[in-house]
Design an enzyme around this catalytic site. Sequence first.
Site, PDB file in Angstrom:
ATOM      1  CB  SER A 186      -0.876   0.018   1.255  1.00  0.00           C
ATOM      2  OG  SER A 186      -1.523   1.270   1.393  1.00  0.00           O
ATOM      3  CE1 TYR A 196      -3.619  -2.159   5.526  1.00  0.00           C
ATOM      4  CE2 TYR A 196      -3.073   0.101   4.935  1.00  0.00           C
ATOM      5  CZ  TYR A 196      -3.471  -1.174   4.568  1.00  0.00           C
ATOM      6  OH  TYR A 196      -3.712  -1.459   3.243  1.00  0.00           O
TER       7      TYR A 196
HETATM    8  P1  NAP Z   1     -11.202  -6.654   0.713  1.00  0.00           P
HETATM    9  O1  NAP Z   1     -12.126  -6.941  -0.415  1.00  0.00           O
HETATM   10  O2  NAP Z   1     -11.768  -6.527   2.061  1.00  0.00           O
HETATM   11  O3  NAP Z   1     -10.059  -7.748   0.682  1.00  0.00           O
HETATM   12  C1  NAP Z   1      -9.407  -8.273   1.801  1.00  0.00           C
HETATM   13  C2  NAP Z   1      -9.279  -9.764   1.536  1.00  0.00           C
HETATM   14  O4  NAP Z   1      -8.408 -10.327   2.515  1.00  0.00           O
HETATM   15  C3  NAP Z   1     -10.619 -10.492   1.636  1.00  0.00           C
HETATM   16  O5  NAP Z   1     -10.818 -11.305   0.501  1.00  0.00           O
HETATM   17  C4  NAP Z   1     -10.460 -11.330   2.890  1.00  0.00           C
HETATM   18  O6  NAP Z   1     -11.148 -12.592   2.768  1.00  0.00           O
HETATM   19  C5  NAP Z   1      -8.966 -11.566   2.904  1.00  0.00           C
HETATM   20  N1  NAP Z   1      -8.491 -11.920   4.230  1.00  0.00           N
HETATM   21  C6  NAP Z   1      -8.468 -11.163   5.351  1.00  0.00           C
HETATM   22  N2  NAP Z   1      -8.005 -11.878   6.385  1.00  0.00           N
HETATM   23  C7  NAP Z   1      -7.717 -13.113   5.901  1.00  0.00           C
HETATM   24  C8  NAP Z   1      -7.209 -14.300   6.474  1.00  0.00           C
HETATM   25  N3  NAP Z   1      -6.885 -14.340   7.776  1.00  0.00           N
HETATM   26  N4  NAP Z   1      -7.038 -15.380   5.689  1.00  0.00           N
HETATM   27  C9  NAP Z   1      -7.360 -15.350   4.371  1.00  0.00           C
HETATM   28  N5  NAP Z   1      -7.856 -14.238   3.761  1.00  0.00           N
HETATM   29  C10 NAP Z   1      -8.035 -13.152   4.530  1.00  0.00           C
HETATM   30  O7  NAP Z   1     -10.387  -5.293   0.435  1.00  0.00           O
HETATM   31  P2  NAP Z   1      -9.333  -4.934  -0.713  1.00  0.00           P
HETATM   32  O8  NAP Z   1      -9.347  -3.460  -0.806  1.00  0.00           O
HETATM   33  O9  NAP Z   1      -9.555  -5.723  -1.944  1.00  0.00           O
HETATM   34  O10 NAP Z   1      -7.953  -5.352  -0.012  1.00  0.00           O
HETATM   35  C11 NAP Z   1      -7.060  -6.287  -0.577  1.00  0.00           C
HETATM   36  C12 NAP Z   1      -5.618  -5.893  -0.254  1.00  0.00           C
HETATM   37  O11 NAP Z   1      -5.347  -4.620  -0.814  1.00  0.00           O
HETATM   38  C13 NAP Z   1      -5.302  -5.778   1.249  1.00  0.00           C
HETATM   39  O12 NAP Z   1      -4.035  -6.352   1.501  1.00  0.00           O
HETATM   40  C14 NAP Z   1      -5.238  -4.273   1.473  1.00  0.00           C
HETATM   41  O13 NAP Z   1      -4.364  -3.936   2.534  1.00  0.00           O
HETATM   42  C15 NAP Z   1      -4.696  -3.815   0.136  1.00  0.00           C
HETATM   43  N6  NAP Z   1      -4.920  -2.408  -0.183  1.00  0.00           N
HETATM   44  C16 NAP Z   1      -6.201  -1.927  -0.350  1.00  0.00           C
HETATM   45  C17 NAP Z   1      -6.376  -0.593  -0.669  1.00  0.00           C
HETATM   46  C18 NAP Z   1      -7.738   0.020  -0.876  1.00  0.00           C
HETATM   47  O14 NAP Z   1      -7.851   1.267  -0.936  1.00  0.00           O
HETATM   48  N7  NAP Z   1      -8.808  -0.761  -1.005  1.00  0.00           N
HETATM   49  C19 NAP Z   1      -5.267   0.252  -0.816  1.00  0.00           C
HETATM   50  C20 NAP Z   1      -4.000  -0.279  -0.641  1.00  0.00           C
HETATM   51  C21 NAP Z   1      -3.830  -1.606  -0.342  1.00  0.00           C
HETATM   52  P3  NAP Z   1     -12.154 -13.101   3.924  1.00  0.00           P
HETATM   53  O15 NAP Z   1     -13.263 -12.095   3.993  1.00  0.00           O
HETATM   54  O16 NAP Z   1     -12.557 -14.440   3.444  1.00  0.00           O
HETATM   55  O17 NAP Z   1     -11.346 -13.145   5.206  1.00  0.00           O
END
Ligand code: NAP
Length: 253
Positions: A150, A163
């Site tokens: 990120s 984070y």
């Molecule tokens: P999201 O849809 O909430 O994705 C998070 C994913 O992580 C979900 O599929 C969740 O699956 C999985 N997860 C969480 N804990 C887990 C565990 N213990 N074991 C296996 N899976 C797990 O949100 P997103 O925005 O797509 O985020 C994905 C990645 O992008 C994250 O690493 C986040 O830090 C990064 N990111 C996001 C943004 C943004 O603005 N959205 C910006 C920078 C970086 P379950 O629900 O099945 O647990």
Amino acid sequence: MSERGDMAGQVAIVTGGGTGIGRACSLAFAAAGAHVAVNYSRSQAEAEGTAQECRAAGGGEAVAIRADVASAAEIDRLVAETVERWGRIDTLVNNAGTTVFAPYDDLDAMTEEAWDRLLAINLKAPFFASRAVAPHMKRGGHGSIVNVASIAGLRPVGSSVAYCASKAAVLSLTQSLATALGPEIRVNAVAPGFIETRWHAGRAMNADAARERTPLQRNGTPEDVAEVVLFLATSATFVTGEIVVIDGGRFLQ
Ligand code: NAP
């Protein structure tokens, strides 16, 4: 975006692959012809839906596999099940992530329990997943690992102190593993800015503020990230240990 067929017969694991950025990566790999292991821990319906979409989109197979990546033993099982099914692993995307939303000056909000959970999922999991896939990638003669970090790992702009620290550590991990796992395996990271996913559910003000501060005047989509992940995984064959910022220029301000 690479043309379909680039990953024909190859195998990809996407942690947290059923939703948001992970879902877009799963679909991009499927469209390129790969078999995809769509990992989830709680979101079973979303993961099975994404696996179904992958099967419809590509020439490969796809399956949803439950594993809590906070546990190294569960990661080992996820990798073993994938190898048992398809016999190889070419690409790993360490996408699963979690956070605690807390003001930086509220140090009491960051409990020891919150730190441990956040570091287990955001930092330890990419290490243990990389460790688990490495022998299979080496046996196949090549492999690519992409860590979803990120811009919060580069500047204090994320949801909490812990984070930001976890994502900064993932960038360091990316460089260390790139050094350790060559020449067969490349390890890179993406650093997304504000990407519109369920991550920000209920925080519309944040979305508006991020858009206003972004030179390209929009927030990112999961597909914006998946396009770069696919490029790093399949095309960028002389790139390792790198961080690609995907934020519409927001980091410049
Ligand atoms: P999201 O849809 O909430 O994705 C998070 C994913 O992580 C979900 O599929 C969740 O699956 C999985 N997860 C969480 N804990 C887990 C565990 N213990 N074991 C296996 N899976 C797990 O949100 P997103 O925005 O797509 O985020 C994905 C990645 O992008 C994250 O690493 C986040 O830090 C990064 N990111 C996001 C943004 C943004 O603005 N959205 C910006 C920078 C970086 P379950 O629900 O099945 O647990």
